[in-house]
Structures are given as structure tokens and as C-alpha cells.
Design a protein around this motif. Structure first.
Motif, PDB file in Angstrom:
ATOM      1  N   LYS A 181      47.176  16.018  34.280  1.00  0.00           N
ATOM      2  CA  LYS A 181      49.015  15.230  34.250  1.00  0.00           C
ATOM      3  C   LYS A 181      49.485  13.979  33.673  1.00  0.00           C
ATOM      4  O   LYS A 181      48.742  13.177  33.654  1.00  0.00           O
ATOM      5  N   PRO A 182      50.543  14.402  32.474  1.00  0.00           N
ATOM      6  CA  PRO A 182      50.883  15.205  32.490  1.00  0.00           C
ATOM      7  C   PRO A 182      51.571  16.460  31.225  1.00  0.00           C
ATOM      8  O   PRO A 182      51.612  17.614  30.879  1.00  0.00           O
ATOM      9  N   TYR A 208      57.712  11.165  38.832  1.00  0.00           N
ATOM     10  CA  TYR A 208      58.026  11.796  37.776  1.00  0.00           C
ATOM     11  C   TYR A 208      57.282  11.579  36.212  1.00  0.00           C
ATOM     12  O   TYR A 208      57.366  12.322  36.094  1.00  0.00           O
ATOM     13  N   GLU A 209      56.664  10.146  36.489  1.00  0.00           N
ATOM     14  CA  GLU A 209      56.039  10.264  35.433  1.00  0.00           C
ATOM     15  C   GLU A 209      54.844  11.192  34.908  1.00  0.00           C
ATOM     16  O   GLU A 209      54.462  11.602  33.480  1.00  0.00           O
ATOM     17  N   THR A 210      54.081  11.630  36.280  1.00  0.00           N
ATOM     18  CA  THR A 210      53.089  12.427  35.657  1.00  0.00           C
ATOM     19  C   THR A 210      53.196  13.449  36.061  1.00  0.00           C
ATOM     20  O   THR A 210      53.268  14.937  35.779  1.00  0.00           O
ATOM     21  N   GLN A 213      56.786  15.460  34.950  1.00  0.00           N
ATOM     22  CA  GLN A 213      56.538  15.752  33.826  1.00  0.00           C
ATOM     23  C   GLN A 213      55.666  16.588  32.934  1.00  0.00           C
ATOM     24  O   GLN A 213      55.676  17.299  32.558  1.00  0.00           O
ATOM     25  N   LEU A 216      57.900  19.617  33.685  1.00  0.00           N
ATOM     26  CA  LEU A 216      59.161  19.205  32.460  1.00  0.00           C
ATOM     27  C   LEU A 216      58.223  19.841  31.361  1.00  0.00           C
ATOM     28  O   LEU A 216      58.560  20.787  30.320  1.00  0.00           O
ATOM     29  N   GLN A 217      57.710  19.270  30.800  1.00  0.00           N
ATOM     30  CA  GLN A 217      57.003  19.567  29.539  1.00  0.00           C
ATOM     31  C   GLN A 217      55.393  20.983  29.361  1.00  0.00           C
ATOM     32  O   GLN A 217      55.589  21.129  28.099  1.00  0.00           O
ATOM     33  N   THR A 222      60.043  22.063  38.963  1.00  0.00           N
ATOM     34  CA  THR A 222      59.068  20.755  39.287  1.00  0.00           C
ATOM     35  C   THR A 222      60.555  20.475  41.067  1.00  0.00           C
ATOM     36  O   THR A 222      61.179  20.551  40.556  1.00  0.00           O
ATOM     37  N   LEU A 238      66.904   8.822  34.892  1.00  0.00           N
ATOM     38  CA  LEU A 238      65.732   9.688  34.735  1.00  0.00           C
ATOM     39  C   LEU A 238      66.712  10.440  33.532  1.00  0.00           C
ATOM     40  O   LEU A 238      67.607  11.433  34.335  1.00  0.00           O
ATOM     41  N   LYS A 240      65.624  13.487  32.027  1.00  0.00           N
ATOM     42  CA  LYS A 240      65.766  15.069  32.546  1.00  0.00           C
ATOM     43  C   LYS A 240      65.536  15.170  33.981  1.00  0.00           C
ATOM     44  O   LYS A 240      64.455  14.969  34.825  1.00  0.00           O
TER      45      LYS A 240
END
Length: 254
Positions: A181-182, A208-210, A213, A216-217, A222, A238, A240
Motif C-alpha cells: 500500500k498504496p 490517509y497516506e497508505t 491513498q 484513492l489511487q 475509502t 487533505l 482529496k
């Protein structure tokens, strides 16, 4: 919206270090009662899935099938099998990572491996980094199990697998394929394990970062739960927003 499957983070979501998060346990119990499939998705390569399962049972009274635990190690093995370059590999990592790769039918090779796999290794040496660098320069496929640059400990933020990857990338001028992840690979392999597509699944996590995301990616809805890494004060900044945000998993209906 009712989701047909869930991808779930562990630390900060289901428990916090050695402390239980009671809402996390109740969340898993609701999924079990509803018969909704789920997969714990973790970047941790130092523990075998059996140890992750045992930790949930012994320390948090959460009983889950072994098949519900999907680590970056398993995703790495699945990726190598799909890539099909050969069966020779050089590994920088803890015993759990090395043993599982060997159990999957790979052989350790230092000079001309098909793959160089790099994960967290608390016993890393200059010689290990040198062997990996030379093998990649000779054409070995460079794989990073996960991108985490740091690991939070009682001493502070110590180097993670991503820090080792950065060193080897600098030495080889070759960017690794990163599994955890991510990145897309672990998410695609997780969906394959569930037998569902991205639109049918919700990614649940506290970071949020892992975790977020990762959704989201990769086109996955989520749910950010404010029980761990990302705090309520962080939400407004944030870039997004997650699809959903809850203070506690008790606030989410499956």
C-alpha cells in the motif's frame, strides 16, 4: 451503499499497537454475522500470516480464518509468480519474508538472481546492500515489498523498508517495483483474492497516506476511521477527501 467486500488495515484500525480498539472487534463481528467477505491488508513483512492471526486471537480476542490475512509478503510472492521470470531470488528482509519466499518454491541466489526482493531488515549490512546492488546492475528484477520510509517505535521514527529501497535505487539508478500500500499491485491482488472488482469493495483504514491513498489511487471507495494515524485536525487539509470519514467503526453500518 452496501459493499460486497472489505479491505481492512490492522494497526490503528482494528487495534492500536498493543491496545485493543473495541469498535474494531465489533466491526469484524458485524461483517462475520452478515457473511460479508473481508481481507486484512498489511504492509508488514516481518510477521507470517499465522503470526498475525495468532496476535489477533491472543491479544485482541478476534478469531479470523487464516485466509483473511493478506500481507505484502504474500502479494510479493503472487507478483513474482505472475511475472514468471524464474525461480532464483536474492532477499533482503526478516526471516518471515525469506522463509515464505523459499516455501513458495524459490531458491536463494546471490550472483545472478531473477529477482532482488527488499523488505525491512533489522540486520541489514553493507554486504547485503552490495550483493543486491550488483545483482540489479546485472539485470535482476528489483522488487520492494512496501514503500514505508519509517516505522514508529518507542524510540521515534526509525528507518523502514522504503529507506533501504531509496539507498539501493540511488546505487543502481533502477526504480523498484513496489508491492505494498498504496501501490496498485497489492490492491489488485487483494481484489483477486476476494473475487470482487474495485467498485464492489470498501478500503478501511486509519492512515490517509497508505490506506486511504491505496483506495484513492486504485478506484476503490475509502472509509477513514479517526482511531489511529490520521487525526480529525488533519482532515480539513487533505487534498482529496476519503469517500467516508467516521470517528469510530461503531459509526459504520455494514
Amino acid at each position: 451503499m452496501r459493499y460486497q467486500g472489505y479491505l481492512i488495515d490492522l494497526d490503528g484500525t482494528i487495534y492500536l499497537g498493543k491496545e485493543p480498539i473495541p469498535a474494531g472487534k465489533r466491526f469484524i463481528e458485524r461483517l462475520e454475522k452478515a457473511g460479508i467477505p473481508y481481507l486484512f491488508v498489511t504492509n508488514n513483512t516481518t510477521k507470517r500470516p499465522q503470526a498475525v492471526r495468532q496476535n489477533l486471537a491472543d491479544n485482541f480476542e478476534i478469531q479470523v480464518p487464516l485466509a483473511t490475512i493478506y500481507t505484502a509478503t504474500l502479494a510479493t510472492i503472487d507478483y513474482m509468480a505472475a511475472k514468471g521470470l524464474g525461480k532464483k531470488v536474492y532477499v533482503i528482509g526478516e526471516a518471515g519474508l525469506v522463509e515464505m519466499i523459499l516455501e513458495a518454491g524459490y531458491e536463494l541466489e546471490e550472483v545472478e538472481p531473477d529477482y532482488v526482493v527488499v523488505g525491512l531488515d533489522s540486520d541489514v549490512t553493507y554486504e547485503k546492500l552490495t550483493v543486491a546492488t550488483l545483482a540489479i546492475q546485472k539485470g535482476a528484477h528489483f522488487i520492494g515489498t512496501n514503500p514505508d520510509k519509517n516505522i514508529p517505535t518507542e524510540r521515534g521514527l526509525v528507518p523502514g523498508a522504503g529507506s533501504l529501497l531509496a539507498l539501493i535505487e540511488t546505487a543502481t539508478r533502477v526504480a523498484p517495483v513496489i508491492i505494498g500500500k498504496p501501490q496498485a499491485i497489492i490492491m489488485e491482488k487483494s481484489l483477486e483474492r476476494l473475487g470482487l472488482n474495485a467498485e464492489q469493495v470498501l478500503m478501511v483504514g486509519d492512515n490517509y497516506e497508505t490506506d486511504i491513498q491505496a483506495g484513492l489511487q486504485n478506484g476503490i471507495d475509502t472509509l477513514l476511521v479517526l482511531s489511529g494515524f490520521t487525526q480529525k485536525a488533519d482532515v480539513a487539509a487533505l487534498v482529496k477527501a476519503p469517500t467516508f470519514i467516521v470517528d469510530s467503526l461503531d459509526d459504520w453500518s455494514v
